[in-house]
Motif scaffolding. Structure first.
Motif, PDB file in Angstrom:
ATOM      1  N   GLU A 100      54.512 -19.994  -3.116  1.00  9.42           N
ATOM      2  CA  GLU A 100      54.622 -18.564  -2.795  1.00  9.42           C
ATOM      3  C   GLU A 100      56.050 -18.055  -3.005  1.00  9.42           C
ATOM      4  N   PHE A 101      56.585 -18.339  -4.164  1.00  6.49           N
ATOM      5  CA  PHE A 101      57.930 -17.896  -4.546  1.00  6.49           C
ATOM      6  C   PHE A 101      57.840 -16.418  -4.915  1.00  6.49           C
ATOM      7  N   LEU A 102      58.383 -15.543  -4.049  1.00  4.50           N
ATOM      8  CA  LEU A 102      58.154 -14.105  -4.182  1.00  4.50           C
ATOM      9  C   LEU A 102      59.415 -13.302  -3.867  1.00  4.50           C
ATOM     10  N   PRO A 103      59.506 -12.082  -4.426  1.00  6.83           N
ATOM     11  CA  PRO A 103      60.619 -11.203  -4.049  1.00  6.83           C
ATOM     12  C   PRO A 103      60.308 -10.488  -2.738  1.00  6.83           C
ATOM     13  N   GLU A 104      61.257 -10.511  -1.830  1.00  7.49           N
ATOM     14  CA  GLU A 104      61.098  -9.797  -0.564  1.00  7.49           C
ATOM     15  C   GLU A 104      61.700  -8.396  -0.659  1.00  7.49           C
ATOM     16  N   LYS A 105      62.784  -8.285  -1.438  1.00  5.86           N
ATOM     17  CA  LYS A 105      63.463  -6.994  -1.585  1.00  5.86           C
ATOM     18  C   LYS A 105      64.146  -6.948  -2.945  1.00  5.86           C
ATOM     19  N   ILE A 106      64.050  -5.801  -3.619  1.00  8.67           N
ATOM     20  CA  ILE A 106      64.692  -5.613  -4.923  1.00  8.67           C
ATOM     21  C   ILE A 106      65.489  -4.316  -4.884  1.00  8.67           C
ATOM     22  N   THR A 107      66.750  -4.385  -5.283  1.00  6.68           N
ATOM     23  CA  THR A 107      67.575  -3.178  -5.403  1.00  6.68           C
ATOM     24  C   THR A 107      68.118  -3.107  -6.829  1.00  6.68           C
ATOM     25  N   GLN A 108      69.045  -2.175  -7.056  1.00  6.12           N
ATOM     26  CA  GLN A 108      69.640  -2.053  -8.389  1.00  6.12           C
ATOM     27  C   GLN A 108      70.472  -3.285  -8.761  1.00  6.12           C
ATOM     28  N   THR A 109      71.094  -3.911  -7.775  1.00  5.49           N
ATOM     29  CA  THR A 109      72.031  -5.004  -8.084  1.00  5.49           C
ATOM     30  C   THR A 109      71.772  -6.286  -7.292  1.00  5.49           C
ATOM     31  N   SER A 110      70.642  -6.370  -6.608  1.00  9.64           N
ATOM     32  CA  SER A 110      70.383  -7.575  -5.813  1.00  9.64           C
ATOM     33  C   SER A 110      68.886  -7.796  -5.622  1.00  9.64           C
ATOM     34  N   VAL A 111      68.550  -9.035  -5.286  1.00 15.77           N
ATOM     35  CA  VAL A 111      67.175  -9.365  -4.899  1.00 15.77           C
ATOM     36  C   VAL A 111      67.231 -10.346  -3.732  1.00 15.77           C
ATOM     37  N   VAL A 112      66.212 -10.307  -2.902  1.00 14.80           N
ATOM     38  CA  VAL A 112      66.023 -11.304  -1.849  1.00 14.80           C
ATOM     39  C   VAL A 112      64.727 -12.040  -2.170  1.00 14.80           C
ATOM     40  N   LEU A 113      64.810 -13.367  -2.264  1.00 12.33           N
ATOM     41  CA  LEU A 113      63.666 -14.195  -2.635  1.00 12.33           C
ATOM     42  C   LEU A 113      63.238 -15.065  -1.457  1.00 12.33           C
ATOM     43  N   ILE A 146      72.874 -21.559  -8.044  1.00 12.70           N
ATOM     44  CA  ILE A 146      73.257 -21.584  -6.630  1.00 12.70           C
ATOM     45  C   ILE A 146      72.626 -22.822  -6.007  1.00 12.70           C
ATOM     46  N   ASN A 147      73.445 -23.658  -5.372  1.00 12.41           N
ATOM     47  CA  ASN A 147      72.939 -24.823  -4.646  1.00 12.41           C
ATOM     48  C   ASN A 147      72.933 -24.503  -3.154  1.00 12.41           C
ATOM     49  N   THR A 148      71.780 -24.643  -2.540  1.00 10.54           N
ATOM     50  CA  THR A 148      71.674 -24.290  -1.132  1.00 10.54           C
ATOM     51  C   THR A 148      72.229 -25.393  -0.240  1.00 10.54           C
ATOM     52  N   ASP A 149      72.575 -25.010   0.956  1.00  6.42           N
ATOM     53  CA  ASP A 149      72.989 -25.952   1.988  1.00  6.42           C
ATOM     54  C   ASP A 149      71.775 -26.188   2.877  1.00  6.42           C
ATOM     55  N   GLY A 150      71.159 -27.348   2.756  1.00  8.92           N
ATOM     56  CA  GLY A 150      69.936 -27.605   3.507  1.00  8.92           C
ATOM     57  C   GLY A 150      68.721 -27.061   2.775  1.00  8.92           C
ATOM     58  N   ILE A 151      67.665 -26.778   3.529  1.00  8.48           N
ATOM     59  CA  ILE A 151      66.400 -26.353   2.915  1.00  8.48           C
ATOM     60  C   ILE A 151      65.946 -25.001   3.478  1.00  8.48           C
ATOM     61  N   PRO A 152      66.657 -23.929   3.099  1.00  7.81           N
ATOM     62  CA  PRO A 152      66.237 -22.596   3.534  1.00  7.81           C
ATOM     63  C   PRO A 152      64.958 -22.183   2.811  1.00  7.81           C
ATOM     64  N   VAL A 157      70.447 -12.817  -3.778  1.00 15.61           N
ATOM     65  CA  VAL A 157      71.235 -12.913  -5.013  1.00 15.61           C
ATOM     66  C   VAL A 157      71.829 -11.536  -5.293  1.00 15.61           C
ATOM     67  N   ASP A 158      73.143 -11.465  -5.429  1.00 19.93           N
ATOM     68  CA  ASP A 158      73.837 -10.189  -5.609  1.00 19.93           C
ATOM     69  C   ASP A 158      74.504 -10.117  -6.985  1.00 19.93           C
ATOM     70  N   ASP A 159      75.165  -8.990  -7.225  1.00 18.12           N
ATOM     71  CA  ASP A 159      75.945  -8.763  -8.455  1.00 18.12           C
ATOM     72  C   ASP A 159      75.085  -8.820  -9.718  1.00 18.12           C
ATOM     73  N   LEU A 160      73.875  -8.308  -9.625  1.00 22.22           N
ATOM     74  CA  LEU A 160      73.004  -8.227 -10.791  1.00 22.22           C
ATOM     75  C   LEU A 160      73.209  -6.893 -11.506  1.00 22.22           C
ATOM     76  N   THR A 161      72.733  -6.819 -12.728  1.00 22.26           N
ATOM     77  CA  THR A 161      72.844  -5.594 -13.521  1.00 22.26           C
ATOM     78  C   THR A 161      71.604  -4.727 -13.297  1.00 22.26           C
ATOM     79  N   PRO A 162      71.780  -3.431 -13.057  1.00 18.31           N
ATOM     80  CA  PRO A 162      70.611  -2.567 -12.838  1.00 18.31           C
ATOM     81  C   PRO A 162      69.685  -2.524 -14.057  1.00 18.31           C
TER      82      PRO A 162
END
Length: 205
Positions: A100-113, A146-152, A157-162
């Motif tokens: 269930e790898f999904l986007p939770e939030k999408i903006t012009q320059t960031s996403v939350v997965l 990006i390497n995570t610390d532990g298993i979140p 993810v920020d600094d993306l191009t719109p």
């Protein structure tokens, strides 16, 4: 290692319980996964005092016992104490990927997965972390990781191009190695919104 080599002491009339001095003894190996109630028989009765249990599942706990019996009918004894073993880690299977790898939030320059951890049975080794690799769909050579610390189960993810399509690949990293299998998403960031007018003036007609 998914093979267990086992050995036991031969039955001796003067040392062990039951039987008679003239008895010839056969042995039978039975085994099961520790959490399972069902026992599996390894081959048939034999006279050797050693054996191998093969094709076990990686990263799993097993109970192995040996039963004794006299030649011929009757005389089958109770199994001895269980030998408990744990098999080594194995390479992840294709289904050992984040679920269930999904986007939770999408903006012009960031996403939350977000995602759920891979099935333990498919991963076949303890999960330690994740590696997220992403890049613009039109420019695969421009990769960021990006390497995570532990298993979140969530990452921003920020600094993306719109107004750009991005490919996101999420790899599980186990105690053994980073898996070659991954969950993938393609997400388009939002367009920028024109800002308000500035220096607004009233001009004569």
């Amino acid at each position: 290692n998914t093979t267990a080599s086992i050995k036991w002491a031969e039955w001796q009339y003067s040392v062990d319980e039951g039987g008679s001095p003239t008895d010839s003894i056969e042995y039978l190996v039975v085994f099961k996964k520790s959490e399972s109630p069902a026992w599996n028989t390894l081959g048939t009765w034999m006279t050797d005092d050693f054996s191998k249990v093969v094709n076990l599942i990686p990263n799993s706990e097993y109970d192995i016992v040996v039963k004794f019996r006299r030649f011929g009918k009757g005389g089958e004894g109770e199994p001895g104490p269980a030998l408990k073993i744990k098999t080594d880690c194995g390479v992840a299977l294709p289904d050992g990927i984040p679920q269930e790898f999904l986007p939770e939030k999408i903006t012009q320059t960031s996403v939350v997965l977000t995602w759920r951890n891979p099935p333990v049975t498919e991963l076949r080794c303890p999960l330690e972390s994740y590696q997220l690799v992403y890049y613009p769909e039109a420019a695969e050579m421009i990769k960021t990781s990006i390497n995570t610390d532990g298993i979140p189960v969530r990452i921003s993810v920020d600094d993306l191009t719109p107004n750009t399509n991005y490919v996101f690949r999420l790899y599980p990293d186990t105690k053994l190695a980073k898996s070659k299998y991954f969950a993938e998403l393609i997400i388009k960031t939002l367009e920028t919104i024109p800002g308000p007018a500035s220096n607004l003036e009233c001009q004569a007609a």
